[in-house]
Structures are given as structure tokens and as C-alpha cells.
Design an enzyme around this catalytic site. Structure first.
Site, PDB file in Angstrom:
ATOM      1  N   GLY D 154       0.770  -1.181   0.052  1.00 18.44           N
ATOM      2  CA  GLY D 154       0.030  -0.074  -0.072  1.00 18.44           C
ATOM      3  C   GLY D 154       0.901   1.238  -0.119  1.00 18.44           C
ATOM      4  O   GLY D 154       1.918   1.264   0.366  1.00 18.44           O
ATOM      5  N   CYS D 155       0.323   2.448  -0.600  1.00 18.89           N
ATOM      6  CA  CYS D 155       1.132   3.588  -0.532  1.00 18.89           C
ATOM      7  C   CYS D 155       1.400   4.186   0.678  1.00 18.89           C
ATOM      8  O   CYS D 155       2.503   4.525   0.939  1.00 18.89           O
ATOM      9  CB  CYS D 155       0.489   4.590  -1.653  1.00 18.89           C
ATOM     10  N   ASN D 156       0.548   4.382   1.423  1.00 22.15           N
ATOM     11  CA  ASN D 156       0.664   4.799   2.846  1.00 22.15           C
ATOM     12  C   ASN D 156       1.693   4.037   3.593  1.00 22.15           C
ATOM     13  O   ASN D 156       2.712   4.357   4.276  1.00 22.15           O
ATOM     14  CB  ASN D 156      -0.738   5.106   3.566  1.00 22.15           C
TER      15      ASN D 156
END
EC number: 1.2.1.38
Lengths: 353, 353, 353, 353
Positions: D154-156
């Protein structure tokens, strides 16, 4: 018969962003007449050249910022760089209401001042955050009533303090390991010509500044939380510039003193703290504040949630940094100091979308 | 003795952007009390769920938009989609002041309406642009005084008309080959859930729409310039969406009738046209309007320059599309229609920066 | 066996926006090795301090901008303020390929230069817009092949020229009354520390500049349209700054020579002009260009529509001002001049959303 | 002699933002040929209608997302909504490299999946974060080499993990009370038509979401920090949407295990962790990352500071959420899995300003 008093107000630093905002609010204030507007290097020019959005004041000529130019008004607002207000304030009569938008007179501790600002402390004035909890059932507004010197709080400080103080005052959250990260609009940095403040650098980007405990607002936040009842405050504070002109969205978290405190008790602390406040509103559960909701208004919007896994309360507070964070707080304090209704001339509705 | 009349106002379409803005302005209007707020699919919900920035109205419950709900008010504002106001207006009593923020009643020509909107024309109401030049020494505000039906102008129309009409009325510029290109904030497109209106598409980008003479505001601009004295109007009009929420910056150019007209004569035409206008300001030479200068205000800022090589006058006009372009124009017209001072409850200072 | 030539390139003005962009493109170019990077006041510092996004070049030290530092490379790119490149170019050997990103060598007319720039003309170099129509079936790229001096076009000029030239060259539209209004990102203004370029002023606002025929790109646009076949060009040109860092959206309109020209013939002119161009694309009917579609790419996206009522063709062109508008055009010209495939090292895909 | 292998790749979910970005990167990859592009409701339309910035792929027709359409490629990228990839992946041959950009196969704990996603767990794949510290001297890239199933992070998660893991792995900071607050661009929310994602709501505003420990990325961050060596992880995580299309600026703080740890030791941990990483860079002291520095690039920029008063290490990490946060991580993992040089086809230079 009906008598309406009108107070005259002078503004020093009228060509900057804070100066412009106080003029915008005073121009709409029914009990104030704007007198001298002063500036430093821009003296001699018109206000219209520097604040073209202030249509009703466009032809006013900026005078040099001197005690003489500021004399003879009921109210003097100092919108000057940090460190510049002490000297000029000392030359203004005691019965003039002086509102300092700068940091010079906010801190009670001269040591704190010297640590963070590196200069001699100018002294401590009554602190212009009316909603600050000063004890069981008491608020800072009581210390502002009748005052003739008011130190208006810092914008970041206002957002973090209003977010956390209900839990701190109620003893529900610990001030020992507060973490606050803020999304900040660029107007908080003023009109300084610095390359990281250029539009090309700001647009489409987010950038932190003053990371690692160096920001000068830290001792002021700690002072407020101590006032609200915390004996020992530790705070990690990181502001980040995001591509908007105005607004602060402060995410501030603190650990629960007792992890078993029920949600209701936590919510009740925030509800009780702000139930009667005209400008600080706890939003309904599930609604989160955005900065746009507060644009141009003297409103602070607060929400609180409990993260059981993390053992932390998370608060989010939105304000307009130039209004509730600066000029609106000044007008609110002015109203209290002068005995006017606290909300006079201030709007609660944000200009959105 | 002193008597202050209070007018009650209902707002239909209160959950949209135009509806929210008229409520923001009416909440600050000293002579108006807000009555019913209505919506279509959002009826039954609170205003706070849809307009969380309107703090003083957060607990109001949205009623369904019906003539019954709107009945019994002195003023009814219709902030409805184009085509929706005709029917409901017909069911409101003649002595109620109805302000239509939609397009339905703006055009005098049914043929124009049918060409651009493709439906039956609802009729023509007095046009709510008080500053529109209607003849030598006369303005549209005279037709608004005492009216009980007002068609509030389109936002793009307002910007282009105010920019060009002084030269057209003075016979200095030709309306035969007007070209207008606008930078528009996204709020003008309303709350519609369309993919090109998503933040991800808007941020960091500029996009045109309704290119090639298809925009529905074109006949309304032409109608205004004819009112201002032009027999035959041709206009190329292109709006472009740019990454801001509010604001219109309209660049509108027209050819000089006589290429030898001196600069002074041109400037004088604009100066004369707006010298006494409270909300339309010609800026000093060399100062160009920006939309931020007008944010939240009912102000239109105009500048004009002559391009001798191109043989054209270039005007730039900035407004807040939701205020002077929509809700502010409605309040201004309401004030005139009700016999109140025209500027009541309206601000000229923009919220900048 | 396989031999790959590598060319060395020096960049003068490497700490500015244009300099940074040419470095970004050259770093990705398979046939180029970056040599000296030079700057004026920033000499002695690292590139990482000024272009922290150029990760692979972060440790390069900026040398002073002198002919000596630039000597000994196959290619020299001058990303200097207008007026600064003439002198230094004169001191570089004739067999070095010099690409001037500034305006100094673009104009054929010394009189035009003096009128708009107010200084002595440095001379005229082959013009680096490969797609410029120079006659029936001929393009400017033929004049770039083998050249050792190239004047890279202005960014606004590129957008307006590419939008209009197909109709001008085909004799379908008149160049006699062109009107162009542009939405411009702030990076076009460079890193200058000016107050109207501050983020606080830019965010949420649109502002015009160089209104009324004063912009220095005007004679260059006229020169291009004359090259494309127009005997007599008149243009009204207005750029407006909108809140994005990169991108130009140019709306350029011109009158139809024959109002009865069918749509198909107009569209065919644009289709024919760009059918074989690798970097200039006519979009399918109904699709309008946005600047985001071109971000970071050397692509120009063009659309055209006919406004029958206005008697005008309306074109909209989107480019990235720093790529197709500056550094990408330089690389494209470099490829042609050096005999490399024209598209080497250049991307057509924009970074969107 | 020289043989260059070309791999074919299909992309499912090609009309969304993540799908568009993987296509942008694959179009520039020298060893990949793009095969089928598929979509759900947009099948039958061209890619140009949905990704107009991908100029070289504009005429590709979107096929329906089925195992049949995706069959016969060396690589299949799944850019589908969470929960949608399990079923289709199960129908693809074992020797096809499947890269899942969604969350379905990231978590090792089925219980974590069920708690945060509320559905049945699809299983666990090798985790596509090559730089993840998996033990003394080992990295996650070793588990990706030769894999034929990769769960892209995931990006976060990527931003927070890369910021904190050096200190966690070195035992210098405690994972027991991590606090992370992120400034997020809107593209992370995808193309969903939701009112809070409209441009009018986003521009000029900052808004939090998933506050209070509810965000689905939390267990993935905790899993990574456990992998990096922390036995017991507690994290308070708050993302905030700010007005930019791309980018994540993650401020993540953790307490020092030993408050007396010298600055040098802390800095050394981060330096050692990333000294050899091609895409994760510790910036020089005093330089703070901004998201613009990473736009379009597969770069993560990290900075670390010690706040002695707060007893916390503060890290700030910037990435492009669609590149290093999604599609770039996928390409990097693909390169490793296929035995290509890890950096092939990926840029480290951001598109700035």
C-alpha cells in the site's frame, strides 16, 4: 434613546498578511473606526497597492510605524515581526488597548523565550485565547476582560490547544507524549520572499518545516496545556506546508490515562468544554473538520476519536490561521477587553466551497 | 423612535453551492430572517450535513422543495437546476419577491432560450444586474426597484458584461467581434458527481469546456451588450476550468471602432461608468485584478488596456462566481427590490490572500 | 557489431527551472552524458541544493558560467536570462551545438527585438520548432538538421503557433485578428523572488500579466504565422497565471476567411498538418486537451472547433511549458541537429492525474 | 552477440488511476510489450477515452476483465478494487508473474484481514517491497527473486515503513507508540465519484479521513515493522487529504529506546539502511523531502531528526503514491522477479517544479 460608542483603532504592520486581515475584520466591525495604518518599508504608499482586496480602504496612505503615528487611538494592533513589538508597545499609554499579534508577550517564562527566540524577553501580557481552560469552570476570557494589553496566541498553538485541552483538563489524556502534525496554508509564513514559498514550489507539493522540536510555537502549546491542568507536558510538533493559502488542519494525539475510559466519557469532556463557546464547535460524531469550513470565519472546528489499539485519543482541529489563528482572536479579545459582546463583528460561517 | 423591518426568506435548493452561498449571505444580513430551507433528494437531512461551514444554521432540517414549504415568506430564493424554477415560481404569490438564481427567466428571446436550452421558455423577469447600462444615464437597478420577480444573471455573463459594457455604451468599441476567454473556479460547475470535476483531474491542470460557441451564457451576454447600446453583437466565448474553487477571471476583448481613439477617452468611459457604483471598481492604471481580491465579496474588479497593434481594447474582470456572480447579485437585487440600501449585508472586501 | 555514440552536454544556468528541466531530460537520454553544470550566483554549491529532485545528479558541483567551463562539450545548453546568451555563445566554437533556451536568437527582425526587448539584437539562429510549417510540404526541422546553433522557441509561442498554424497555412483562417488568451503555470515565470509569485498570492487565484500587447512573445508568434504563410498578422495576446506549477492551456481564435468553409475541410487541415508528427497530436473530436495530459511529456495536444455564429475557429492547445515549451523542444532539436532519431529520450506520455 | 528478451504484460483495471500509471511505466520499459488492457464497466471503449495522457496507447481497446483476456502473457498486473483480485488470480497459470496492486494478498494474518476488510482472506503472496529489512543484512528483495506472485504494498504503508524501519531494525526506536500523520494527494482515493473528492471541496482545503485507527493500511504497517524486527507494534495513523493530485508526505515519529542515543548513531542507522538502495535516499542533513521532488519517479526521500525534548525520532518521507507507492513498486518487483536489473525502466528524477 440610543448611544453607540465607536472606538478608534490603529494598525501597525498594515501591509502584511496579518495586518491586512485585522483591517478586513475591523472594517466590518460596527463599533470600530479605523485610524492610522502604518508600515515600515512601504510607508508612503497606499493600502491599495499592498492590500488591493480591501476595497473600502484602498486610498489610505501608509504612515511610518512610530509611536507618534499610533498615538491617540483607543486600540492599537501590532502586526509586526517577532521581536519588534516590545519597544513600540512600551511607548504607548497604559490606557490604550494594545493587541500584539506577534509572539513577544505570549510566554510567561523568560527562559522559554530565550531558548526559542534567542533574545531578551519583552514581558508577559494577558493571553488572548478566551476559551483556554484555566481551572474548573474558569476560562481565560476572565483575564482579558478590562485588560489593556493582550498577547494574541499563535495560529498553530490555537489549533493544537483547542483540540487537546478538554481531555487534558478533564484528566483523561496524558500530556506526557503529545504528538501534533499540522497541514498549514502558506499565508502563515507571511509575505517573505523566500524561494520555498514560491508558487512553483508549493503547487502540487507538500513540505515540512521546523521538524524535530525546533518550532517556536512549542513552548506556547506546552504553557497552554499546563494552564489547562497538565503538570508535565511533552510535545512532538511538526508543521507541513500544503498547497492552500489559508487554513490549519491540526492532528493532535495524546495517550489515554486510563485505556478503559469509555467513549462516552471522552466525548463528554469535549462536549462540556465547548458547549457554550460561540467560536469553538465540536462537530457531530462522524463529521470531520476541513479547513474550508472555517475560511474567513473565527470558527474552530474540533473532532475527537479514540483509537483503542493505539491507546490514544486523536483530535483534529480546523481553523483559518489568519482569523481564529490571528486577527479574529485579536478582535474577539478586543471585544472582551472593551466590554463589547464577544462575537461583535465576527462571523462563524466559513466561505466554502 | 426606530423601527427595523425584518423580512423572512426561504431558500430552495439549499444543499447546493449556490444555495449555500445565499444562506451564508442572508445569515449575515441584518434585515433578513431565514425561514424554510428546502432540497430535493436531501430533504429530511440537516443543513449541517451538506453545508457544514454554515455554523449558525447547522441544525436546520431540509424540507422538500414544494410551493407549500416556500409559502408564507417575504422572499423566496430559487437555487435550482436550469429548467426547474418556472413551475414552482408560477405557484408563488405575486407579492412575494422571488429571486431566481437559475437561467430560466433571464432571456428576453424565447427563440434564444429554445436554441440554447432546448425546452419551452418560462418567460422573462426583470434582470438582476443593477449596474447594467440601459441607456444614457440609466441603469438596470431602476427596473429592479419594487420588482417582485428577479432573474439573477449568470456568473460568466456578469464578468464579461461588466468588463465590456462601458466601451460598448460609449460607442468606442465594436461588439461585432468580441472574444472572451475565462479562467473559472470549479464551484461554478456545482456539486455534480462527474469525473472531470474530481480533485485528481483538476489539481495541477487547466481544462476548457463548452468550446466553439455552445455555452448557454452566450445569448445572455449578447442581450446585455445590446441593452448597453450595441445593435449587433458577435461573441466568441470560451471558459476554462483552472484549479481554484471560486472565482472568474474574464479576459474580454473588442475592437476599437476608431483606432485613433486616445487612451484617455477610453479610460474615461470606464471611469464614468463605474465611478458611483458601490460594487464595480475600475482599478488604478497598472493594477490588474485577481480573483483572490474578490473572494467572498460582492465586488467586481475591472481593468482596461488598449492594444494599439491589435486594434483592440482588452478588459480583465475578476469576480467571485458565487457572490457577485450569483448569490451576492441576488442579495443586491433583493435590497433594491425591497427598498433597502443597496449595499446592506454585502461586503466589498475580499478574503485574501 | 554495434557502436553507440555518446555526446557530452554542458548546461549553463543549471540552478533555474529551465536548467533543471533540461538536466532531467538529458539524464534520461541514452546518447548523452552530462558534463559541466554551471550557474551564476549559485556556483560552488551542489546541484542537489537547487534541484533536489534530480537524484542522479545531486552531488554535481555548479561551476561558474564561463566559456571555459562550457568548452569541450559536443552540446552546450544555455538556460540563461534573456540577453545573457549572445556574449557567451559568441565565445563557443562553431562546431559545438549550442541550444539557446532564451529569446536572444529567435527573432529574425532586429527591429522587433529592439521594440520588445530594448537592447541590441544578438542575431538570428535556426529556429527550434521542428513542426513549424515553412511551406507546402516543408517543415522547420529541415533547417535544424545539421545546425550547430538553435534558438529554442518560447513556451507561449509554441502553444499558440501549434494551435493556429494549420488553418493559417491552409489559408482557411485569417491571421489578421487573432486573439489568444492563455492559462499559465507559475514555473514559466522562473525562480524570481517577486511577491506576486508567492504561493499565498497564487493559491486560489487567477491573475493576468503583460496585458494589452506588451508581452515579448508577441513578435515571435507573428513571425511564426508569417512563416506558415500569413502575409499580415495581428494578434491580441493575454497570459493569465493560474494555480498550477506547470502547463499552458492556450485558447487561440482566428476568423474564418470564408464563413462557409465546411467543418470537414477545417478539421482536415489540422489532421493533415499533424498526422505524421510524433509530438503534436490532434485529439479526437469532442475530446479537449488539458495540461495534465502533457505533464512531463514533450507532447502538444491540439483541438479545433468552429464557432459559426462568431465566424471564428477556436483552437485549444495544451503543453508542458518546461518540456515541449522549453527543454523538450531543445532535446528534440538536438536530436535532429545531431542526426539522432527525433524522439530519442523524449516521452509522449503525460504524468497524470 | 546480443539477445534481448521481451516480456508481454497485461493490465487489468486499465481505466483507473493505478492501471493508468502501470501502463505509463510499462510503455517506457525497454523489456516489456503491453498486451491486453482490460476494464469492467468501460470495456469496449478505447484507452484514449479514459487515459488520454497515455498517447502511445490511445487506440487500444479495453477488453472485459476475464481470465481469458489476461491469459497468454508473461506478466499480469491486477489494478482492481480490494477483494477482486483473489478470484481472478486463482485462474491464472502458476508460471505467469501476477502483480497484485490491491490489498488482497498483502497480509500474512487472515485475522488481520478479516478485522479490517470484513471478508474472507485470499491468501498471502511474497510482499513487493524490496527494501523491507527482513533481518540482519537481508532484504525482502530476496523473497521476490523468482516469485510468480507478488503483493504490491500500500502507498501509505510504503511511506511510513521506509521512514521508520531503519530505527526499528537497529533497535534504536520503539515501535510501541508510533504516530504517523500523512498529507495525501487525491489520486490515492481513485476515480470514485464521491462528493468529498470533488475539486470544489478539495481546492483550498485540507481534510482528514479514516481517523481513529480505522484505516486498512494499519495492520500492514505493523506487519512490516514486525518484519523489521519489532516484537510489538502500536501505531496511531491519520491520513489527511491536501490539495494535490499526487504525493504522500508522511511524518512518522517513534520514541527513542534510549534517550541518550547520540545523533550520530541515529543518523548512521538510516544511512546504513539506505546507502545501497537505488530508490530510497536519505537526504543530506537539513534538507527535507517534498512530494514534488518525487513526482513521477520511483524515489522515496527520507529525512530523520531527533527531538530531544520529546524523546522522539521524527521521520519525514516523500513518495509519489502512484509510482513508488503503487505502480513503480510493481515494476521494481517485476524486474526482480524476472531477473532483470532492478532499476530497469524506472526513473529516479522527479518532475519538478
Amino acid at each position: 434613546m440610543f448611544i453607540r460608542m465607536t472606538f478608534t483603532a490603529a494598525v501597525a504592520g498594515a501591509s502584511g498578511y496579518a495586518g491586512g486581515e485585522i483591517l478586513r475584520l475591523l472594517a466590518a466591525h460596527p463599533d470600530v473606526e479605523i485610524g492610522a495604518v502604518t508600515a515600515h518599508s512601504n510607508a508612503g504608499q497606499t493600502l491599495g497597492q499592498h492590500q488591493p482586496h480591501l476595497r473600502s480602504l484602498a486610498d489610505r496612505v501608509l504612515e511610518p510605524t512610530t509611536a507618534e503615528a499610533l498615538a491617540g487611538h483607543d486600540v492599537v494592533v501590532l502586526a509586526l515581526p517577532h521581536g519588534a513589538s516590545g519597544e513600540i508597545a512600551a511607548r504607548l499609554p497604559d490606557d490604550v488597548l494594545v493587541l500584539d499579534l506577534g509572539a513577544d508577550h505570549r510566554l510567561a517564562s523568560a527562559a522559554d523565550w530565550e531558548t526559542y527566540y534567542g533574545s531578551a524577553h519583552a514581558g508577559t501580557w494577558p493571553y488572548g485565547m478566551p476559551e483556554l481552560i484555566t481551572g474548573p469552570g474558569t476560562r481565560q476570557r476572565e483575564s482579558i476582560a478590562g485588560a489593556r494589553r493582550v498577547a494574541v496566541p499563535g495560529c498553530n498553538v490555537t489549533a493544537v490547544t483547542l483540540g487537546l485541552q478538554p481531555g487534558v483538563a478533564a484528566g483523561l489524556v496524558s500530556p506526557a507524549d503529545v504528538v501534533a502534525v499540522l497541514a498549514n496554508g502558506y499565508s502563515g509564513a507571511g509575505k517573505s520572499l523566500k524561494s520555498h514559498l514560491l508558487a512553483s514550489e508549493a503547487l502540487g507539493s507538500a513540505q515540512p518545516y521546523a521538524v524535530g522540536g525546533t518550532h517556536r510555537h512549542i513552548p506556547e502549546i506546552a504553557q497552554n496545556l499546563r494552564t489547562a491542568g497538565a503538570p508535565d507536558v511533552t510535545i512532538s510538533f511538526t508543521p507541513t506546508l500544503v498547497p492552500m493559502s489559508r487554513g490549519i488542519l491540526a492532528t493532535a494525539t495524546a495517550r489515554l490515562v486510563d485505556p478503559a475510559t469509555p467513549d462516552d466519557a471522552i466525548r463528554a469532556a469535549w462536549q462540556d468544554a465547548y458547549a457554550d463557546e460561540p467560536f469553538v464547535h465540536l462537530l457531530p460524531e462522524g463529521t470531520w473538520p476541513t479547513t474550508a469550513m472555517t475560511l474567513g470565519a473565527n470558527t474552530a472546528l474540533v473532532q475527537v476519536a479514540v483509537d483503542r489499539r493505539a491507546g490514544r485519543v486523536v483530535t483534529v482541529t480546523a481553523i483559518d490561521n489568519l482569523v481564529k489563528g490571528t486577527a479574529g482572536a485579536a478582535v474577539q479579545s478586543m471585544n472582551i477587553a472593551l466590554g463589547l459582546p464577544e462575537t461583535t463583528g465576527l462571523s462563524v460561517e466559513g466561505v466554502a466551497p
